[in-house]
Design a protein around this motif. Structure first.
Motif, mmCIF file in Angstrom:
data_model
loop_
_atom_site.group_PDB
_atom_site.id
_atom_site.type_symbol
_atom_site.label_atom_id
_atom_site.label_comp_id
_atom_site.label_asym_id
_atom_site.label_seq_id
_atom_site.Cartn_x
_atom_site.Cartn_y
_atom_site.Cartn_z
ATOM 1 N N CYS A 104 39.006 35.279 37.199
ATOM 2 C CA CYS A 104 38.663 34.719 36.139
ATOM 3 C C CYS A 104 37.350 34.995 35.512
ATOM 4 O O CYS A 104 37.277 34.968 34.218
ATOM 5 C CB CYS A 104 39.032 33.157 36.264
ATOM 6 S SG CYS A 104 40.854 32.794 36.771
ATOM 7 N N GLY A 105 36.394 35.260 36.285
ATOM 8 C CA GLY A 105 35.233 35.576 35.642
ATOM 9 C C GLY A 105 35.110 36.876 35.227
ATOM 10 O O GLY A 105 34.262 36.865 34.204
ATOM 11 N N LEU A 106 35.865 37.686 35.627
ATOM 12 C CA LEU A 106 35.917 38.953 34.885
ATOM 13 C C LEU A 106 36.761 39.136 33.921
ATOM 14 O O LEU A 106 36.518 39.764 33.031
ATOM 15 C CB LEU A 106 36.314 39.989 36.196
ATOM 16 C CG LEU A 106 35.301 40.384 37.420
ATOM 17 C CD1 LEU A 106 35.763 41.080 38.192
ATOM 18 C CD2 LEU A 106 34.095 41.109 36.903
ATOM 19 N N HIS A 107 37.969 38.553 34.166
ATOM 20 C CA HIS A 107 39.125 38.726 33.023
ATOM 21 C C HIS A 107 39.315 37.555 32.099
ATOM 22 O O HIS A 107 40.119 37.589 31.305
ATOM 23 C CB HIS A 107 40.395 39.423 33.534
ATOM 24 C CG HIS A 107 40.041 40.466 34.120
ATOM 25 N ND1 HIS A 107 39.944 41.637 33.678
ATOM 26 C CD2 HIS A 107 40.035 40.876 35.587
ATOM 27 C CE1 HIS A 107 39.559 42.690 34.602
ATOM 28 N NE2 HIS A 107 39.757 42.194 35.838
ATOM 29 N N GLY A 108 38.727 36.235 32.489
ATOM 30 C CA GLY A 108 39.020 35.222 31.786
ATOM 31 C C GLY A 108 40.171 34.352 32.700
ATOM 32 O O GLY A 108 40.844 34.845 33.147
#
Length: 287
Positions: A27-31
């Motif tokens: 989620c940190g990388l792609h939301g």
């Protein structure tokens, strides 16, 4: 520090405890993966992933289970959130962890592919241009040796000796060596693509190819030991052990059926229902 990162939760929602949150990394990388952010109204049946209280909507990330408070849309794009059948759920749990590990192995194999491909091209070029390169090569080597106070002429030791052997080798031998290197490069490339896409056949191919290479790697350590050789052996051993035990190859630990059962346990709507968000949240807490 604690293993669980700080995140936003709706009131009344239970937290999951994990040693490592691959979902939060993703989620940190792609939301976050949210649904119903463009819906005009929320139905009671949508409470598993979106619910509304006192003008604030709580949206559940379908990957990491974090709850994010958002205002209702000013210009809704749909009347209600999509049905479950229309929602493509992201990977979570064990399947998501496996994807990270497999892609790390795929990157390693892609590096091998690039290096071997360049080496194969170099061998083919050398085989075709050897006669033209031979005299300039020896002149340069002789000049370098004289410049550092070394002996003149051709040396039969070390790297220069190996290059001298290469110039003396038969052209057919060089083409055969280049072909073997090229085939190995293609094999590494196929492994990289298959592992990146999490294909089961690629796991078997990588296991077999890596296991075969362990024999010459161990044999080389009986001669001259270097940090590079030891690191390569350790990496390949880790890959073999991971694929064999964690991915349950060749029927180990239940084989493919057990692997699919674990995957089904961590994916799908029933996996989200096991971490049920609890009762309807009350008014959002003030920060």
């Amino acid at each position: 520090m604690t293993d669980e990162p700080e995140t936003v939760h709706a009131p009344g929602v239970r937290r999951r405890k994990r040693k490592l949150w691959y979902e939060l990394i993703e989620c940190g990388l792609h939301g976050h993966r949210l649904e119903g952010t463009d819906a005009a109204r929320v139905r009671p049946g949508d409470a598993l992933f979106v619910r509304e209280a006192d003008g604030v909507r709580w949206h559940r990330c379908l990957r990491c289970d974090a709850w994010l408070p958002l205002p209702p849309p000013e210009s809704p794009g749909r009347e209600t959130p999509p049905e479950r059948e229309a929602i493509e759920l992201p990977l979570r749990g064990r399947p998501l962890r496996d994807r990270y590990v497999l892609r790390l192995i795929a990157i390693d194999r892609m590096v091998h592919f690039v290096v071997l491909a360049v080496l194969a091209v170099a061998v083919f070029v050398f085989a075709g241009e050897r006669a033209r390169l031979k005299d300039p090569f020896y002149r340069v080597v002789d000049a370098l040796q004289n410049g550092v106070g070394g002996p003149s002429g051709r040396s039969g030791h070390g790297l220069l000796g190996e290059l001298d052997k290469a110039f003396k080798a038969h052209t057919s031998t060089l083409w055969l060596i280049g072909l073997v290197i090229a085939v190995y490069a293609v094999l590494e490339g196929v492994e990289a693509v298959g592992l990146w896409r999490a294909r089961r056949w690629a796991e078997y191919l990588t296991f077999v190819a890596t296991t075969v290479l362990l024999v010459p790697e161990v044999w080389e350590l009986t001669g001259r030991i270097s940090a590079t050789k030891i690191l390569t052996l350790v990496i390949n051993l880790a890959v073999v052990v991971y694929l064999l035990f964690a991915k349950r190859l060749f029927g180990l630990r239940g084989g493919g059926r057990a692997e699919e059962a674990v995957r089904a346990h961590d994916t799908g709507w029933h996996a989200l229902e096991r971490v049920y968000p609890g009762p309807r949240p009350a008014r959002p807490h003030a920060p």
